[in-house]
Design a protein around this motif. Structure first.
Motif, short mmCIF file in Angstrom:
data_model
loop_
_atom_site.label_atom_id
_atom_site.label_comp_id
_atom_site.label_asym_id
_atom_site.label_seq_id
_atom_site.Cartn_x
_atom_site.Cartn_y
_atom_site.Cartn_z
N LYS A 124 40.71 35.39 91.40
CA LYS A 124 41.96 35.97 91.89
C LYS A 124 41.80 37.48 92.06
O LYS A 124 41.07 38.12 91.30
CB LYS A 124 43.10 35.68 90.91
CG LYS A 124 43.36 34.18 90.69
CD LYS A 124 43.86 33.51 91.96
CE LYS A 124 44.15 32.03 91.74
NZ LYS A 124 44.61 31.37 92.98
N LYS A 125 42.52 38.04 93.05
CA LYS A 125 42.41 39.47 93.32
C LYS A 125 43.00 40.32 92.21
O LYS A 125 42.55 41.42 91.95
CB LYS A 125 43.09 39.81 94.65
CG LYS A 125 42.39 39.22 95.86
CD LYS A 125 43.10 39.64 97.14
CE LYS A 125 42.40 39.06 98.35
NZ LYS A 125 43.11 39.42 99.62
N SER A 126 44.06 39.81 91.57
CA SER A 126 44.72 40.58 90.52
C SER A 126 45.24 39.63 89.46
O SER A 126 45.35 38.40 89.67
CB SER A 126 45.89 41.41 91.09
OG SER A 126 46.93 40.54 91.51
N PHE A 127 45.61 40.18 88.34
CA PHE A 127 46.15 39.37 87.25
C PHE A 127 47.51 38.79 87.63
O PHE A 127 47.86 37.68 87.22
CB PHE A 127 46.26 40.21 85.98
CG PHE A 127 46.67 39.43 84.77
CD1 PHE A 127 45.81 38.52 84.19
CD2 PHE A 127 47.93 39.59 84.21
CE1 PHE A 127 46.18 37.79 83.08
CE2 PHE A 127 48.31 38.87 83.10
CZ PHE A 127 47.43 37.96 82.53
N ALA A 128 48.28 39.54 88.43
CA ALA A 128 49.58 39.04 88.89
C ALA A 128 49.39 37.77 89.72
O ALA A 128 50.16 36.80 89.60
CB ALA A 128 50.30 40.11 89.69
N ASP A 129 48.34 37.73 90.60
CA ASP A 129 48.05 36.53 91.39
C ASP A 129 47.71 35.36 90.47
O ASP A 129 48.09 34.21 90.72
CB ASP A 129 46.89 36.80 92.35
CG ASP A 129 47.30 37.77 93.46
OD1 ASP A 129 48.51 37.95 93.67
OD2 ASP A 129 46.40 38.35 94.08
N ALA A 130 46.94 35.65 89.39
CA ALA A 130 46.56 34.59 88.45
C ALA A 130 47.80 34.00 87.78
O ALA A 130 47.92 32.77 87.63
CB ALA A 130 45.60 35.14 87.41
N LEU A 131 48.76 34.86 87.39
CA LEU A 131 49.99 34.37 86.76
C LEU A 131 50.79 33.50 87.73
O LEU A 131 51.32 32.45 87.36
CB LEU A 131 50.84 35.55 86.29
CG LEU A 131 50.33 36.35 85.09
CD1 LEU A 131 51.24 37.55 84.82
CD2 LEU A 131 50.25 35.48 83.85
N ASP A 132 50.88 33.96 88.99
CA ASP A 132 51.62 33.18 90.00
C ASP A 132 51.00 31.80 90.19
O ASP A 132 51.73 30.80 90.34
CB ASP A 132 51.65 33.94 91.32
CG ASP A 132 52.54 35.19 91.25
OD1 ASP A 132 53.42 35.24 90.35
OD2 ASP A 132 52.34 36.11 92.06
N SER A 133 49.68 31.74 90.19
CA SER A 133 49.02 30.44 90.40
C SER A 133 49.26 29.50 89.23
O SER A 133 49.29 28.28 89.40
CB SER A 133 47.51 30.64 90.63
OG SER A 133 46.87 31.05 89.42
N LEU A 134 49.42 30.08 88.02
CA LEU A 134 49.72 29.23 86.86
C LEU A 134 51.17 28.73 86.93
O LEU A 134 51.46 27.59 86.56
CB LEU A 134 49.49 30.01 85.57
CG LEU A 134 49.26 29.15 84.32
CD1 LEU A 134 47.91 28.46 84.39
CD2 LEU A 134 49.34 30.00 83.06
N LYS A 135 52.07 29.59 87.42
CA LYS A 135 53.47 29.18 87.55
C LYS A 135 53.63 28.02 88.54
O LYS A 135 54.36 27.07 88.28
CB LYS A 135 54.32 30.36 88.01
CG LYS A 135 54.50 31.46 86.96
CD LYS A 135 55.33 32.60 87.54
CE LYS A 135 55.46 33.75 86.55
NZ LYS A 135 56.21 34.90 87.12
N ASP A 136 52.93 28.14 89.71
CA ASP A 136 53.08 27.06 90.70
C ASP A 136 52.10 25.92 90.48
O ASP A 136 52.00 24.99 91.27
CB ASP A 136 52.95 27.62 92.12
CG ASP A 136 51.57 28.22 92.41
OD1 ASP A 136 50.58 27.82 91.77
OD2 ASP A 136 51.48 29.10 93.30
N LYS A 137 51.32 26.02 89.37
CA LYS A 137 50.42 24.95 88.92
C LYS A 137 49.27 24.67 89.89
O LYS A 137 48.65 23.61 89.86
CB LYS A 137 51.19 23.67 88.63
CG LYS A 137 52.18 23.83 87.47
CD LYS A 137 52.89 22.55 87.14
CE LYS A 137 53.74 22.69 85.87
NZ LYS A 137 54.59 23.86 85.81
#
Length: 900
Positions: free
Chosen positions: A323-336
């Motif tokens: 992932k480009k950033s940690f925020a992108d990683a969090l979003d991907s975990l939220k949408d599974k």
């Protein structure tokens, strides 16, 4: 030239080879090397049965700690001689000097008295061990009221007994006895190192015992150390240097031999189905070295190695998505679209959509600034300044909660944050301390340093999508069974920041030998410069910390402290502001003389000039005007490269007030005695006046009063009245408060006091024998001597009431020698008990009933004679003769005054 090239070639081989193959002796100082050369053999302790750490089998020392210390000593060049015995005997032999080293030892404050400790080389985890059919112990508090088997005299056992008093500790001599007691239901459980527990259960008790749960024990240091005799303190840095230089491959060999957990992890059917059928998608951020990062399209880092360990143990199928950033990683975990982030920490908002594993690493959150900034003890010093922090990072979440008003500047990654800091666009950058350290070195920011810690730990965990509870369970099971040494291998790999790269030495001969030789020389010099820079940085940090500690200590003292140079105040502590009730703006760089009364017996300039650390009493001025008593002493010091004087000052107002209260109490007690004495003295004269007056009246009524009788009677009344008036004058003189020195005859004082108490002495049948030498003049305070004499004589009178009234004597003698005038007062009341003779001058000490005495008389007498009159007073028991009668035990009070 050929020889020079050959020399440089071998130098290049040396510099590019694995650092662990270097001769470790090059790191030792001259003193350390001399110690090694003169101590080729040392005696080491070897325990009986601390398997698999330290035990003896077939008369041979074995165990992880034994092999570890052998490895260290092989590097140093010292031969270890192992002495086997039980714990108590080993400690005794260590204390007697027969043993020099304990290869493995837990720390306690008490042990610091006999041991020096090296750096820790092993961290143990504690577990509750019980029978396989028991499930009711979730934590250590559940053991309250239970019988818990523990090794006798072990440090862990002592701390359990101190901190968990409700647990019934049963002590045994050996570990075998402990595990047998649980198997046979004699005890309910034991608390042991997980490593020790695994060994015994896997090898002897697999069918009957189990490790139930891991626990934390209050006030127990989980780390294990090497204990060194106080006789050889130099051994500590020698061993610490060797520990640091052990290679990962050497430690792995030890780990595989002793610490590898060979028991399979037991997964549930649900967990096995997940392992078989699911591919775990990892949201991986590539710019958080050394925790997570990508290099040459491959994942690396401490977090990644922990995940890889878990995946290998559980046979998990994985897929990494960068992932480009940690925020992108969090979003991907939220949408599974992703299943796990392998390196982050728990926050309250993240718990709404994610699960978290157990903690697998703790690191402080550090603060980086430019080199010219001061030490930062806590984040409150950053308020009002621009502070860089990763967007959505855990560090931001924690700090934002603690310091909501902090001015945060969000950065996308650590590289961007360091760039902003280097260009002075932000005041500080906050992140995980290993991440800051690694990247400062990686990007060679010579103008950036670590300036402090937030005091907050970063708990590294794995963040899992909230519908994958089974994956959370799998991860925690593997982490729970992960040995401390497996963890240490990963920590050491990434937190030492040591990287090795292969090098094709054939290029030296083929193409680039001249260029490489130049580069090697530059690298060698650069290495020296970095080493010097590191030493300078460490020295600077030590000086800053020492200065901070000094300031804290100075401000904690009850003494006011002023440092003066050229008659100006250049430093003061907080206590000075309280003592002098003064604004700090009026103090610094102003004349210190303004703080003291000038017209005083003690000259402040003389105190400064003497600088002898002697304590003087003088007068200070609160807020430059209100007088108050102080104690002061001075000493010359060098402060900020200038010859200065340090003044230590204590406000003694409260002490003086209490002292005055004692004086008044003593005075009032003496007044009571005086009034009693006057009552005795007046009784007979008043009776005489009454009789004379009534006689004259009767003679007048019967016409028998002639002129001669009338005149004689009036003269008698007049003389008696003058006697009473003189008694009042004496009493008034005693009560005078003046402290004016004058020259007077001490015999006059003795006679005045005897006049005042004469009636009381007659009433109590006390015979006074006077032996007074003439013309004994001193220059001092007459009224104070009167009070002291009255106290002494009243004490003698009270004591004499306990003996036969026909034998009550007081002998008062005054005389002088070449240098002194002496008064001796001796009574025959039986002397003073030896147990009390050293206490009689203490305040409130009395042998009388509490209704009869305050215990202040002799205390004030001692104070008057020694402090006010510069004399000396001593009380002893002597043999003495009164009018041809000798008494064996008499109290003798000896008062001396210097003639000058």
């Amino acid at each position: 030239m050929y020889k020079l090239l050959l020399l440089l070639f071998f130098l290049s081989i040396y510099l590019f080879s694995d650092t662990t193959n270097q001769n470790i002796n090059n790191n030792f100082t001259i003193e350390e090397q001399e110690f090694i050369n003169t101590h080729k053999k040392l005696n080491l302790a070897n325990e009986n049965d601390w398997i698999p750490l330290d035990y003896n089998e077939d008369n041979e020392a074995k165990g992880y700690a034994i092999d570890y210390i052998k490895l260290i000593f092989s590097k140093i060049g010292i031969e270890p001689i192992f002495i086997n015995d039980n714990w108590d005997n080993l400690i005794s032999r260590f204390t007697n000097g027969e043993i020099d080293i304990f290869p493995i030892l837990g720390y306690s404050k008490k042990r610091e008295e006999i041991f020096n400790f090296t750096n820790s080389f092993y961290t143990q985890e504690y577990s509750i061990i019980t029978k396989k059919n028991k499930f009711d112990f979730i934590n250590i508090d559940d053991l309250a009221g239970k019988r818990v088997a523990m090794p006798k005299n072990w440090n862990t056992t002592k701390l359990l007994k101190e901190n968990y008093k409700k647990i019934n500790i049963v002590e045994f001599d050996s570990l075998d006895e402990i595990f047998e007691s649980i198997k046979n239901n004699e005890c309910d459980a034991t608390i042991q190192s997980s490593l020790v527990a695994n060994y015994f259960i896997n090898n002897k008790y697999n069918d009957s015992l189990k490790i139930l749960t891991k626990i934390n024990i209050n006030n127990v240091d989980n780390k294990l150390y090497i204990g060194i005799t106080k006789r050889f303190p130099i051994l500590v840095p020698i061993i610490n240097k060797t520990i640091y230089n052990l290679s990962a491959s050497e430690l792995e060999i030890l780990n595989n031999k002793w610490l590898k957990d060979k028991q399979n992890i037991s997964f549930s059917q649900e967990e096995l189905d997940f392992i078989e059928n699911k591919i775990v998608n990892i949201a991986f951020t590539d710019n958080w070295a050394p925790i997570n990062f990508v290099e040459n399209n491959k994942a690396y880092g401490l977090g990644y190695d922990f995940w890889q360990y878990i995946a290998d143990k559980a046979n998990l199928k994985t897929n990494i998505v960068t992932k480009k950033s940690f925020a992108d990683a969090l979003d991907s975990l939220k949408d599974k679209s992703s299943d796990i982030i392998i390196a982050t920490s728990k926050t309250s908002d993240r718990e709404e959509y994610a699960l978290f594993s157990d903690i697998y690493y703790k690191a402080p959150i550090g603060i980086a600034t430019l080199q010219d900034k001061n030490y930062i003890p806590d984040p409150s010093y950053l308020l009002g300044k621009k502070i860089g922090v990763g967007k959505n990072y855990t560090a931001y979440k924690i700090l934002q909660k603690e310091y909501p008003s902090m001015d945060f500047v969000f950065v996308n990654n650590i590289e961007e944050g360091l760039s902003l800091l280097s260009n002075n666009e932000i005041y500080a950058l906050i992140d995980n301390l290993p991440v800051l350290t690694h990247n400062i070195q990686k990007y060679a920011y010579s103008n950036i340093k670590i300036s402090g810690s937030t005091g907050i730990d970063f708990n590294l965990q794995m963040m899992i999508r909230n519908d994958y509870k089974v994956l959370q369970s799998i991860i925690n099971k593997v982490l729970e069974r992960m040995s401390p040494n497996d963890k240490s291998l990963i920590y050491n790999k990434w937190l030492k920041l040591e990287y090795s790269q292969s090098f094709d030495y054939s290029l030296l001969w083929k193409y680039i030998l001249p260029l490489v030789l130049i580069i090697l020389f530059i690298l060698y010099k650069n290495r020296q410069l970095l080493s010097y820079q590191k030493k300078l940085k460490n020295t600077k940090n030590e000086l800053e910390n020492t200065l901070k500690t000094f300031r804290s200590l100075v401000n904690l003292t009850i003494e006011g402290i002023i440092i003066v140079s050229d008659n100006k105040i250049i430093y003061y502590n907080d206590e000075i502001l309280k003592i002098f009730d003064i604004d700090e703006k009026k103090l610094l760089n102003n004349s210190f003389y303004n703080l003291f009364e000038i017209n005083n017996n003690i000259s402040i300039p003389d105190i400064i000039k003497n600088s002898d650390s002697q304590t003087y009493e003088t007068i200070g001025l609160k807020n430059f005007e209100t007088k108050f008593p102080i104690l002061i002493k001075s000493k010359e010091v060098i402060f900020e490269n200038k010859l200065s004087t340090i003044l230590l000052i204590i406000d003694i107002s409260e002490i003086k007030n209490k002292e005055n209260l004692l004086i008044q109490q003593s005075k009032m007690a003496s007044m009571g005695e005086m009034i009693g004495n006057i009552a005795h003295q007046w009784r007979q004269p008043l009776s005489l006046i009454s009789t004379a007056a009534s006689g004259m009246k009767m003679q007048k009524e019967f016409n028998q009063l002639d002129d001669k009788t009338f005149n004689d009677t009036l003269n008698s009344i007049t003389n008696t009245t003058m006697f009473l008036s003189q008694t009042i004058d004496d009493f008034q003189n005693y009560l005078k408060e003046d402290k004016e020195k004058k020259e007077f005859d001490i015999n006059t004082s003795i006679n005045k006091i005897l006049t005042i108490i004469k009636g009381s002495f007659i009433n109590h049948s006390i015979n006074v024998i006077l032996d007074l030498e003439k013309d004994l003049f001193i220059n001092s305070y007459e009224n104070e001597l009167n009070q002291a004499l009255l106290n002494i004589l009243n004490n003698a009178k009270d004591a004499l009431q306990e003996i036969d009234k026909d034998n009550r004597y007081i002998h008062i003698k005054s005389y002088k020698n070449k240098s002194e005038i002496i008064i001796e007062i001796t009574d025959n009341a039986g002397g003073i008990k030896e147990t009390n003779i050293n206490k009689i001058f203490e305040p409130y000490f009395t042998t009388k009933h509490k209704s009869q005495g305050t215990g202040l008389g002799l205390y004030m007498t001692h104070k008057i004679i020694t402090f006010s009159m510069n004399g000396n007073i001593k009380i002893t028991n002597i043999k003495h003769t009164f009018k041809d009668k000798t008494f064996d035990k008499c109290a003798n009070v000896k008062i001396t005054f210097p003639l000058s």
